[in-house]
Design a protein around this motif. Structure first.
Motif, mmCIF file in Angstrom:
data_model
loop_
_atom_site.group_PDB
_atom_site.id
_atom_site.type_symbol
_atom_site.label_atom_id
_atom_site.label_comp_id
_atom_site.label_asym_id
_atom_site.label_seq_id
_atom_site.Cartn_x
_atom_site.Cartn_y
_atom_site.Cartn_z
ATOM 1 N N GLY A 184 9.304 1.967 -9.510
ATOM 2 C CA GLY A 184 10.615 2.045 -10.134
ATOM 3 C C GLY A 184 10.873 0.970 -11.172
ATOM 4 O O GLY A 184 11.976 0.431 -11.264
ATOM 5 N N VAL A 185 9.841 0.651 -11.942
ATOM 6 C CA VAL A 185 9.963 -0.366 -12.994
ATOM 7 C C VAL A 185 9.484 0.215 -14.319
ATOM 8 O O VAL A 185 8.885 1.288 -14.352
ATOM 9 N N GLU A 186 9.732 -0.494 -15.400
ATOM 10 C CA GLU A 186 9.214 -0.042 -16.686
ATOM 11 C C GLU A 186 7.720 -0.353 -16.781
ATOM 12 O O GLU A 186 7.230 -1.286 -16.122
ATOM 13 N N PRO A 187 6.984 0.435 -17.558
ATOM 14 C CA PRO A 187 5.529 0.240 -17.645
ATOM 15 C C PRO A 187 5.101 -1.180 -18.006
ATOM 16 O O PRO A 187 4.067 -1.647 -17.537
ATOM 17 N N GLY A 188 5.881 -1.877 -18.813
ATOM 18 C CA GLY A 188 5.523 -3.238 -19.194
ATOM 19 C C GLY A 188 5.425 -4.192 -18.019
ATOM 20 O O GLY A 188 4.684 -5.174 -18.064
ATOM 21 N N GLN A 189 6.155 -3.910 -16.941
ATOM 22 C CA GLN A 189 6.138 -4.790 -15.767
ATOM 23 C C GLN A 189 4.884 -4.628 -14.920
ATOM 24 O O GLN A 189 4.617 -5.451 -14.046
ATOM 25 N N ILE A 190 4.116 -3.578 -15.170
ATOM 26 C CA ILE A 190 2.850 -3.422 -14.474
ATOM 27 C C ILE A 190 1.850 -4.340 -15.178
ATOM 28 O O ILE A 190 1.580 -4.194 -16.361
ATOM 29 N N ALA A 191 1.333 -5.307 -14.440
ATOM 30 C CA ALA A 191 0.406 -6.285 -15.021
ATOM 31 C C ALA A 191 -1.011 -5.728 -14.909
ATOM 32 O O ALA A 191 -1.608 -5.747 -13.842
ATOM 33 N N VAL A 195 0.865 -1.179 0.000
ATOM 34 C CA VAL A 195 0.000 0.000 0.000
ATOM 35 C C VAL A 195 0.904 1.233 0.000
ATOM 36 O O VAL A 195 1.826 1.331 0.810
ATOM 37 N N THR A 196 0.641 2.144 -0.941
ATOM 38 C CA THR A 196 1.487 3.326 -1.102
ATOM 39 C C THR A 196 0.689 4.605 -0.890
ATOM 40 O O THR A 196 -0.527 4.627 -1.066
ATOM 41 N N GLU A 197 1.390 5.662 -0.503
ATOM 42 C CA GLU A 197 0.746 6.969 -0.388
ATOM 43 C C GLU A 197 0.421 7.518 -1.766
ATOM 44 O O GLU A 197 -0.608 8.160 -1.959
ATOM 45 N N ASP A 198 1.312 7.274 -2.718
ATOM 46 C CA ASP A 198 1.105 7.763 -4.079
ATOM 47 C C ASP A 198 0.192 6.818 -4.843
ATOM 48 O O ASP A 198 0.226 5.594 -4.655
ATOM 49 N N SER A 199 -0.589 7.376 -5.739
ATOM 50 C CA SER A 199 -1.524 6.591 -6.534
ATOM 51 C C SER A 199 -0.796 5.656 -7.494
ATOM 52 O O SER A 199 0.229 6.011 -8.079
ATOM 53 N N THR A 200 -1.346 4.471 -7.645
ATOM 54 C CA THR A 200 -0.877 3.496 -8.632
ATOM 55 C C THR A 200 -2.017 3.172 -9.603
ATOM 56 O O THR A 200 -2.077 2.092 -10.168
ATOM 57 N N ALA A 201 -2.927 4.136 -9.787
ATOM 58 C CA ALA A 201 -4.158 3.905 -10.544
ATOM 59 C C ALA A 201 -3.958 3.745 -12.045
ATOM 60 O O ALA A 201 -4.826 3.204 -12.719
ATOM 61 N N THR A 202 -2.827 4.212 -12.579
ATOM 62 C CA THR A 202 -2.547 4.025 -13.999
ATOM 63 C C THR A 202 -1.233 3.271 -14.148
ATOM 64 O O THR A 202 -0.424 3.210 -13.204
ATOM 65 N N VAL A 203 -1.015 2.721 -15.304
ATOM 66 C CA VAL A 203 0.231 2.000 -15.556
ATOM 67 C C VAL A 203 1.431 2.913 -15.320
ATOM 68 O O VAL A 203 2.393 2.533 -14.645
#
Length: 155
Positions: free
Chosen positions: A37-44, A21-29
């Motif tokens: 800290g990963v490339e967008p492709g690693q977001i499943a 759980v993060t303070e910053d949003s992870t709502a988009t790729v």
């Protein structure tokens, strides 16, 4: 209570995995890639799709797009993305937190072969501020290992 359903699901089926759980949003790729800290492709990313009368999930790499022709071949018909209300009904997760975990009822889950390039991927965790870091093999184990080629990679 979507985050809680994901936490409960993973506690039962994969107690070694934690929901981040993060303070910053992870709502988009893009946001999720920056937070982790990963490339967008690693977001499943998890897509909710309907073909004919069947609704199901497709987990693909974050920078891929659904390919209509490949999808027709993979799923036997023209795919249609579900709207936000249907996504919530089907998964219990709001758009921006949709993942293949903590679902209210059994649901067919497909994994796109585009994910196989990575060792580790990061799907959402049921909310716009949560994620799960796991290996592709573990993702497949938890989601039923139904691999398809339905996405178009970025050029």
């Amino acid at each position: 209570m979507s985050l809680e359903s994901v936490q409960a699901d993973l506690a039962a089926r994969a107690p070694d995995l934690a929901v981040i759980v993060t303070e910053d949003s992870t709502a988009t790729v893009q946001l999720a890639a920056e937070v982790h800290g990963v490339e967008p492709g690693q977001i499943a990313k998890t897509l909710c799709i309907k073909v004919k009368d069947e609704e199901f999930l497709l987990v693909t790499r974050g920078d891929a797009r659904l390919d209509n022709q490949k999808s027709k071949t993979a799923f036997g018909g023209r795919p249609r993305m579900l709207g936000a209300e249907d996504v919530l009904r089907l998964t219990s997760h709001q758009v921006g937190g949709v993942c293949p975990f903590g679902l209210p009822a059994p649901l067919k889950i497909y994994l796109d072969t585009s994910l196989k390039i990575y060792d580790v991927v990061i799907p959402a965790g049921g909310s716009t501020h949560s994620s799960v870091r796991l290996t592709v093999e573990r993702l497949a184990e938890l989601c039923g290992s139904n691999w398809v080629d339905a996405a178009q990679l970025p050029e």
